[in-house]
Design a protein around this motif. Structure first.
Motif, PDB file in Angstrom:
ATOM      1  N   ASP A   1       0.820  -1.222   0.000  1.00 57.66           N
ATOM      2  CA  ASP A   1       0.000   0.000   0.000  1.00 57.66           C
ATOM      3  C   ASP A   1       0.854   1.273   0.000  1.00 57.66           C
ATOM      4  OD1 ASP A   1      -2.247  -1.507   0.017  1.00 57.66           O
ATOM      5  OD2 ASP A   1      -2.703  -1.268   2.156  1.00 57.66           O
ATOM      6  N   ASN A   2       2.107   1.126   0.401  1.00 56.13           N
ATOM      7  CA  ASN A   2       2.948   2.315   0.525  1.00 56.13           C
ATOM      8  C   ASN A   2       4.200   2.190  -0.330  1.00 56.13           C
ATOM      9  OD1 ASN A   2       1.510   3.729   2.952  1.00 56.13           O
ATOM     10  ND2 ASN A   2       1.783   1.578   3.575  1.00 56.13           N
ATOM     11  N   PRO A   3       4.048   2.300  -1.608  1.00 57.27           N
ATOM     12  CA  PRO A   3       5.200   2.133  -2.501  1.00 57.27           C
ATOM     13  C   PRO A   3       6.280   3.198  -2.230  1.00 57.27           C
ATOM     14  CG  PRO A   3       3.245   2.845  -3.721  1.00 57.27           C
ATOM     15  CD  PRO A   3       2.796   2.609  -2.330  1.00 57.27           C
ATOM     16  N   ALA A   4       5.884   4.292  -1.656  1.00 60.55           N
ATOM     17  CA  ALA A   4       6.854   5.364  -1.488  1.00 60.55           C
ATOM     18  C   ALA A   4       7.545   5.330  -0.136  1.00 60.55           C
ATOM     19  CB  ALA A   4       6.144   6.718  -1.671  1.00 60.55           C
ATOM     20  N   LEU A   5       7.544   4.193   0.461  1.00 56.07           N
ATOM     21  CA  LEU A   5       8.135   4.053   1.806  1.00 56.07           C
ATOM     22  C   LEU A   5       9.646   4.277   1.733  1.00 56.07           C
ATOM     23  CD1 LEU A   5       6.376   3.342   4.213  1.00 56.07           C
ATOM     24  CD2 LEU A   5       7.243   1.017   4.078  1.00 56.07           C
ATOM     25  N   PRO A   6      10.175   4.962   2.727  1.00 59.46           N
ATOM     26  CA  PRO A   6      11.645   5.123   2.723  1.00 59.46           C
ATOM     27  C   PRO A   6      12.320   3.742   2.842  1.00 59.46           C
ATOM     28  CG  PRO A   6      10.597   6.397   4.489  1.00 59.46           C
ATOM     29  CD  PRO A   6       9.522   5.625   3.840  1.00 59.46           C
ATOM     30  N   ASP A   7      13.535   3.709   2.276  1.00 58.90           N
ATOM     31  CA  ASP A   7      14.232   2.420   2.194  1.00 58.90           C
ATOM     32  C   ASP A   7      14.422   1.759   3.548  1.00 58.90           C
ATOM     33  OD1 ASP A   7      14.331   2.473  -0.457  1.00 58.90           O
ATOM     34  OD2 ASP A   7      16.447   3.077  -0.626  1.00 58.90           O
ATOM     35  N   ALA A   8      14.762   2.549   4.530  1.00 58.41           N
ATOM     36  CA  ALA A   8      15.028   1.981   5.858  1.00 58.41           C
ATOM     37  C   ALA A   8      13.790   1.264   6.398  1.00 58.41           C
ATOM     38  CB  ALA A   8      15.453   3.087   6.827  1.00 58.41           C
ATOM     39  N   GLU A   9      12.641   1.954   6.258  1.00 60.40           N
ATOM     40  CA  GLU A   9      11.394   1.342   6.740  1.00 60.40           C
ATOM     41  C   GLU A   9      11.027   0.133   5.907  1.00 60.40           C
ATOM     42  OE1 GLU A   9       8.366   2.961   9.047  1.00 60.40           O
ATOM     43  OE2 GLU A   9       8.692   4.966   8.169  1.00 60.40           O
ATOM     44  N   ARG A  10      11.198   0.282   4.591  1.00 55.75           N
ATOM     45  CA  ARG A  10      10.908  -0.833   3.703  1.00 55.75           C
ATOM     46  C   ARG A  10      11.714  -2.067   4.115  1.00 55.75           C
ATOM     47  NH1 ARG A  10       9.142  -1.301  -1.595  1.00 55.75           N
ATOM     48  NH2 ARG A  10       8.788   0.945  -1.656  1.00 55.75           N
ATOM     49  N   ASP A  11      13.020  -1.862   4.355  1.00 57.37           N
ATOM     50  CA  ASP A  11      13.883  -2.985   4.750  1.00 57.37           C
ATOM     51  C   ASP A  11      13.403  -3.609   6.064  1.00 57.37           C
ATOM     52  OD1 ASP A  11      15.347  -2.611   2.546  1.00 57.37           O
ATOM     53  OD2 ASP A  11      17.074  -1.661   3.555  1.00 57.37           O
ATOM     54  N   ARG A  12      12.949  -2.744   6.945  1.00 58.72           N
ATOM     55  CA  ARG A  12      12.469  -3.262   8.228  1.00 58.72           C
ATOM     56  C   ARG A  12      11.300  -4.229   8.040  1.00 58.72           C
ATOM     57  NH1 ARG A  12      11.000   0.815  12.891  1.00 58.72           N
ATOM     58  NH2 ARG A  12      10.732  -0.905  14.347  1.00 58.72           N
ATOM     59  N   PHE A  13      10.355  -3.781   7.192  1.00 62.62           N
ATOM     60  CA  PHE A  13       9.187  -4.643   6.983  1.00 62.62           C
ATOM     61  C   PHE A  13       9.546  -5.927   6.251  1.00 62.62           C
ATOM     62  CE2 PHE A  13       6.789  -0.697   7.964  1.00 62.62           C
ATOM     63  CZ  PHE A  13       6.047  -1.226   9.010  1.00 62.62           C
ATOM     64  N   TYR A  14      10.500  -5.780   5.291  1.00 62.17           N
ATOM     65  CA  TYR A  14      10.945  -6.997   4.613  1.00 62.17           C
ATOM     66  C   TYR A  14      11.574  -7.981   5.589  1.00 62.17           C
ATOM     67  CZ  TYR A  14       9.999  -5.635  -0.216  1.00 62.17           C
ATOM     68  OH  TYR A  14       9.371  -5.326  -1.373  1.00 62.17           O
ATOM     69  N   SER A  15      12.411  -7.487   6.489  1.00 63.52           N
ATOM     70  CA  SER A  15      13.075  -8.390   7.442  1.00 63.52           C
ATOM     71  C   SER A  15      12.061  -9.026   8.389  1.00 63.52           C
ATOM     72  CB  SER A  15      14.178  -7.670   8.212  1.00 63.52           C
ATOM     73  OG  SER A  15      13.607  -6.703   9.073  1.00 63.52           O
ATOM     74  N   VAL A  16      10.978  -8.245   8.680  1.00 60.29           N
ATOM     75  CA  VAL A  16       9.901  -8.841   9.491  1.00 60.29           C
ATOM     76  C   VAL A  16       9.304 -10.052   8.760  1.00 60.29           C
ATOM     77  CG1 VAL A  16       7.526  -8.490  10.294  1.00 60.29           C
ATOM     78  CG2 VAL A  16       9.302  -6.810  10.825  1.00 60.29           C
ATOM     79  N   VAL A  17       9.037  -9.843   7.493  1.00 59.54           N
ATOM     80  CA  VAL A  17       8.447 -10.946   6.724  1.00 59.54           C
ATOM     81  C   VAL A  17       9.367 -12.156   6.748  1.00 59.54           C
ATOM     82  CG1 VAL A  17       7.782 -11.713   4.409  1.00 59.54           C
ATOM     83  CG2 VAL A  17       7.095  -9.448   5.232  1.00 59.54           C
ATOM     84  N   VAL A  18      10.671 -11.933   6.536  1.00 58.71           N
ATOM     85  CA  VAL A  18      11.613 -13.054   6.507  1.00 58.71           C
ATOM     86  C   VAL A  18      11.678 -13.751   7.875  1.00 58.71           C
ATOM     87  CG1 VAL A  18      14.049 -13.672   6.237  1.00 58.71           C
ATOM     88  CG2 VAL A  18      12.976 -12.069   4.646  1.00 58.71           C
ATOM     89  N   ALA A  19      11.835 -12.928   8.935  1.00 56.15           N
ATOM     90  CA  ALA A  19      11.970 -13.503  10.281  1.00 56.15           C
ATOM     91  C   ALA A  19      10.731 -14.302  10.671  1.00 56.15           C
ATOM     92  CB  ALA A  19      12.216 -12.399  11.302  1.00 56.15           C
TER      93      ALA A  19
END
Lengths: 101, 125, 908
Positions: C710-728
């Motif tokens: 929903d938030n394609p314009a998310l800053p990279d740092a936040e984006r990475d955080r959410f990605y790592s959540v998904v992986v973990a």
């Protein structure tokens, strides 16, 4: 060939009614009391009472007595076995009585 | 005026998503990890909405909810319960404890935000 | 008129008539028109009780000791009063079990014992043989006396008769022929010997008629009726003494004779033969119960008159009173009557000879010869086929053997004292059977050991107190044996055992022999344990009184093929009869007669009964046992052993047991139900919990995913955080699934365990090495402390490392970073190695110490676990599962100061 006796329905237990109490019941009780009576009458001390020189109807009392009791006992056996344990149907002879053919 | 939301949830990754969503929607968001802290936080400042997880350490969400409803001062606080147990019995239990709404995990983020907004009377865009 | 040839012709004619009647009886039986199926014939055949000893001896006894002859006939009358309890019961038992003799009866009652049957047979032969000899002697004497007519000379004054002029010898041979012809027609000894029975009944009529004729002749011919006779006798003092008083034996002997004759009427082998074995219908017992005593009255009425008449006729006492029946007629020139009396005496003797011989030969064959032969290996090897001819040969030989033996006995002993008292000595021998016989049908507790003990003791005492002293009096033993006792031991004097003096020898013997016999029987029974078969037979025999006609139990539980059974039957019955028997059985019972078919228990029992009629119960059982595998007695049959009362007690006891068992079962079921409910709840909880455990990471994954999309314009740092959540969270899910599968495999026992001896130190080192990166990342220090000389343990290395790694990572997780310390130690003691993993973390609350080993029950530690790596809640459950499997135990303790210690043991 005589059949296996186990297979023969028992129709006449000693001429008594088929129920187990019949023979061991009334006739049985009479039999036992008659046995005790006869034993009492034919054994000392009762039997000693008739010993002696006395005669009755010209016969020794002891001789008369013993035969009188004896005849009475046999008569009572007759009464008990024929009256209280009536004869079974004479046609109902167990099969195993049949001689070997 | 910003509406405030108190998030009561012990799983940090869920908290991460919730704070992001609520703050993005303009809610002032605070987070605690267990029931007692939640009540303490409420006493400190009454929120408009409490997002209350059911499975909490020490005391569960239902008892926290009951305590909130037991306090007249907090009668206007909206309580939305979050649960990973999706059974109807759990929903009824939450409602009986006085919850205003009930969200089952995993939830749709839009749906969750819509419910929080609805709770404080904001139009859902 | 009474020349030798006349007497001889009359004798031969009479015996010929006997053969003809027997032949006719068998012929009628073969035509199915049985003559003996008739209570009158049955009652008359029982009169075989009256032998020549009655015919001649009663008068002799009356002439010497007065009324003492009478109790011998009063006793049987008393027994017949009890016909429903004694005679009819024996008849029924015998019919069902196809009993062939009294030995067979006793053996059968006490567990079909071969030894008991043999013992009874031996006693019977020794006891009865002299009695048979006595009959032969009576025949011989009567012939010798009669042939002197018109002289009256006593045999003792005549010298010895040569063998081939001795009537007794020919009578013995003719009787052997008769017994062989009419006594062994059938291989089945329990079948009725119809011709023989008819002949015996005829003989009873003849001897009664002859005796009555002599009695009437004396009373009404020679004298003017009873009054005249007794009046004349009364005038002579010693005759008056006889007619008015008891005999020389006094009351003791009177009572003894009564008891003895009561036993004799059921225990004498010949009486057992006619009254029990030859009975064709139990209903006949009822009529015989009064007919037979009536016969006894008739044959006794004239005993005293003839004795008085004889004493009056021969006042100088040169004539034996034993011959009065003959000599009174002879002295008065009544030739015809004398001949009739002689024939009557002959009939009394031959009747006894025939029946006693057949009874003894059956016992001899079935209870002595067959059991021994069937045990001899050479016999089994040689006689494998049909044994019927052989069995008949044995029985016929036995008849000849018994009669020749009896004759030899008579010739050897001759005029000796031994022969005179032999009748009563025989009675006393037969009386020894009474405790085992009567005890056997009235007392369930009687055992084989008891019967053996009683019989042996009683017989030994009988031998010692009656037979041996009579030998001494005959001069075969020193007379001092009687006067001073053996080896001059006073209290062992055979006529005054233990100082019991002053009673007649017979009473003395009966007292002591019955004392030890009954005592031995009772004590032997009480002190021995009957076998199952004994108990079963005891129940069968005793039960007959209460439940006449009840089905006999099926004793066989073992299995045999129909073919094998048929083979055994054919050996003893012959092929034809064996097949006929099987077909007959199959006609009445649903049974497959194919040779390979399994014979059902009733068929096996039927076969045993068929055999029992031929070779006796004991041998029959042994023979059937050779082809039957399995238990002789089933448990359910044993239940039938117990008599009515005990049955009720047993039943209620059983009921009690059952209801207790039922209660137990109910409780168990209730517990099981509770457990099931509990398991069901646990399963529900588990599923809910598993659902919860899955939903939590899923929630994070979905939320993070939606935020990212929903938030394609998310800053990279936040984006990475959410990605790592998904992986973990995905990893967490995977781990969860792995562990769940692991656990369920372990619980289901599907997991492979590679149990091997391990060095625990090496395993700990391995686990520490594997955990080091994690610990280092958390800033936690790992220490290892191992005792010297740790014993080896047996375990699965990989699983043991899994436990250690799990505990170490848990410890690391709960330690504070930087200051955290985890110490792993191991020590030996009490047959176990204890491994401890201690941390200085937050510790485990006391209430959680058991709970945390359950699935999904993570500790509710005081501090929030936020910022800690999340567990699956299954690690400790898996650890416990593994340690349990190794035979050890796992638990957690609080550590002094701060933190906790997880320990587990492993057996050495």
């Amino acid at each position: 060939m005589a059949p296996d006796p186990a297979q023969i329905p028992d129709k006449s237990p000693g001429g008594a009614p088929p129920d187990a109490t019949g023979r061991a019941g009334r006739a049985g009780a009479f039999s036992i009391s008659l046995f005790l009576f006869a034993a009492l009458m034919l054994l000392p001390p009762i039997v000693t009472l008739v010993e002696g020189e006395a005669n009755l109807f010209g016969l020794p009392v002891i001789y008369l007595y013993l035969f009188a009791i004896w005849i009475a006992v046999v008569a009572l056996i007759y009464l008990i076995s024929e009256r209280f344990a009536p004869a079974p149907d004479p046609t109902l002879v167990p099969e195993d009585a049949a001689p070997d053919a | 005026m910003d509406h405030s939301v108190l998030v009561v949830e012990d799983d940090e990754n869920i908290v991460l998503s919730l704070t992001f969503l609520l703050e993005k929607s303009g809610f002032a968001t605070r987070v605690v990890g267990d029931g007692n802290s939640a009540l303490g936080e409420m006493r400190a400042a009454k929120p408009d909405v409490v997002l209350l997880d059911v499975m909490l350490p020490e005391r569960d969400g239902y008892s926290v909810c009951e305590e909130i409803r037991g306090n007249a001062a907090w009668s206007d606080v909206h309580v939305i319960m979050l649960t990973a147990k999706g059974r109807a019995a759990d929903r009824d239990k939450g409602m009986a404890a006085g919850a205003d709404d009930f969200v089952t995990k995993p939830f749709s983020t839009r749906d969750l935000v819509a419910r929080v907004k609805a709770a404080v009377g904001l139009a859902v865009e | 008129m009474l020349q030798g040839w006349v007497i001889f012709i009359a004798s031969v004619a009479y015996l010929g008539l006997l053969f003809a009647i027997a032949f006719w009886g068998d012929k009628r039986a073969d035509q199915g028109r049985s003559v003996i199926n008739n209570p009158y014939i049955y009652a008359l055949s029982m009169a075989v009780f009256c032998t020549s000893w009655t015919f001649y001896g009663s008068v002799g006894r009356a002439a010497t000791s007065g009324l003492d002859f009478l109790p011998i006939y009063l006793g049987p009358t008393l027994v017949l009063v009890l016909w429903p309890y004694v005679l009819e019961k024996m008849v029924r038992i015998s019919a069902e079990n196809r009993i062939t003799s009294i030995a067979d009866f006793i053996a059968s009652r006490y567990g079909k014992s071969l030894y008991l049957g043999g013992l009874v047979t031996v006693i019977a032969i020794f006891g009865i043989l002299p009695y048979i000899a006595l009959q032969l002697k009576a025949v011989s004497t009567s012939f010798t006396v009669l042939i002197q007519y018109p002289e009256i000379v006593m045999p003792r004054n005549l010298g010895r008769v040569p063998l081939f002029q001795d009537t007794a010898f020919f009578v013995a041979l003719i009787m052997a022929l008769f017994s062989i012809l009419f006594g062994t027609r059938h291989i089945d000894a329990s079948e009725h010997h119809e011709g023989m029975v008819v002949a015996i009944a005829f003989e009873s009529v003849v001897k009664l008629a002859a005796f009555l004729a002599v009695g009437l002749y004396v009373t009404f011919g020679l004298y003017d009726g009873f009054q005249d006779l007794f009046a004349q006798g009364g005038a002579v003092p010693h005759i008056s003494q006889l007619t008015h008083h008891f005999g020389t034996g006094g009351y003791a002997q009177w009572s003894t004779l009564m008891v003895l004759s009561m036993f004799a009427i059921i225990c004498l082998p010949r009486q057992f033969q006619v009254a029990v074995v030859e009975n064709v219908n139990p209903a006949h017992v009822r009529k015989a119960a009064w007919l037979f005593p009536l016969y006894l009255i008739l044959i006794n009425v004239f005993v005293l008159p003839i004795a008085v008449g004889g004493l009056l006729q021969f006042p100088d006492r040169n004539v034996d009173a034993d011959t009065f029946v003959l000599t009174v007629a002879m002295a008065n020139a009544s030739e015809g009557l004398a001949l009739f009396a002689y024939i009557g005496g002959l009939s009394a003797a031959t009747g006894m000879l025939i029946v006693a011989t057949i009874a003894l030969s059956t016992m001899f064959c079935n209870d002595l010869v067959v059991p021994v032969l069937l045990r001899l290996r050479w016999f089994q090897a040689r006689f494998t086929g049909d044994l019927t001819a052989f069995l008949l040969f044995v029985r016929r030989s036995a008849i000849l053997f018994v009669l020749i033996l009896a004759y030899t006995y008579m010739r050897l002993i001759g005029e000796s004292y031994a022969l005179v008292t032999i009748g009563l000595v025989s009675f006393a021998a037969a009386a020894q059977f009474a405790p085992a016989l009567l005890g056997g049908i009235f007392w369930k507790g009687g055992t084989k050991a008891g019967a053996m003990t009683g019989l042996i003791l009683g017989t030994l005492v009988w031998l010692y107190t009656l037979v041996l002293p009579s030998f001494a009096r005959s001069g075969w033993l020193p007379i001092e044996f009687i006067d001073q006792g053996p080896f001059a031991i006073e209290f062992l004097k055979p006529y005054a055992l233990f100082g019991m003096d002053g009673v007649d020898h017979l009473s003395h013997s009966l007292f002591w022999s019955m004392l030890v016999n009954i005592g031995g029987f009772i004590w032997g029974s009480l002190l021995s344990r009957p076998s199952e078969l004994e108990q079963l037979q005891a129940g069968e025999f005793v039960r007959k009184l209460d439940t006449p006609g009840a089905e006999p139990v099926t004793t066989w539980r073992g299995s045999a093929s129909v073919g094998e059974l048929r083979e055994v039957l054919a050996r003893f019955l012959g092929d034809g009869r064996a097949d006929a028997a099987l077909v007959d059985f199959a006609r009445r019972n649903p049974v497959d007669l194919h040779p390979l078919a399994e014979a059902p228990p009733p068929l096996v029992a039927f076969a045993e009964r068929q055999l029992a009629g031929v070779i006796g119960a004991a041998s029959a059982q042994a023979m059937v046992a050779t082809v039957t595998k399995g238990e002789v007695v089933s448990t359910e049959d044993l239940m039938r052993i117990i008599d009515e009362t005990t049955q009720v007690i047993e039943y209620s006891h059983e009921l009690e047991e059952k209801s207790r068992a039922l209660e137990e079962t109910t409780a168990e079921l209730r517990a099981a139900n509770e457990r099931l409910k509990e398991l069901d709840r646990m399963k529900d909880n588990f599923i809910t919990t598993v659902g919860h455990e899955f939903r939590t990471p899923l929630t994070s994954i979905r939320a993070a995913g939606e935020i990212l999309s929903d938030n394609p314009a998310l800053p990279d740092a936040e984006r990475d955080r959410f990605y790592s959540v998904v992986v973990a969270e995905t990893q967490r899910l995977t781990r969860l699934i792995d562990q769940l599968l692991d656990l369920s495999k372990m619980e289901a026992g599907d997991l492979e365990w590679n149990m091997a001896p391990l060095d625990i130190g090496g395993v700990i080192d391995g686990a520490v090495a594997a955990s080091s990166p994690l610990a280092q990342a958390a800033g936690v220090r790992l220490d290892t402390e191992l005792s010297e000389g740790l014993p080896g343990v047996v375990a699965d290395r990989d699983r043991l490392i899994q436990v250690l790694v799990n505990l170490i990572s848990n410890a690391v997780k709960f330690c504070d970073p930087a200051v955290g310390r985890v110490r792993i130690s191991a020590e030996a003691g009490d047959g176990v190695v204890t491994v401890s993993v201690a941390d200085n973390g937050s510790g485990v609350a006391a209430i959680d110490r058991d709970r945390i080993f359950e699935r999904f029950q993570q500790g509710s530690s005081g501090e929030s676990l936020i910022n800690k790596p999340k567990g699956t809640g299954l690690g400790l459950a898996i650890c416990r599962e593994i340690v349990d499997r190794f035979g050890g135990r796992i638990w957690v303790e609080a550590r002094e100061g701060r933190g906790s210690v997880f320990r587990f043991t492993l057996p050495v």
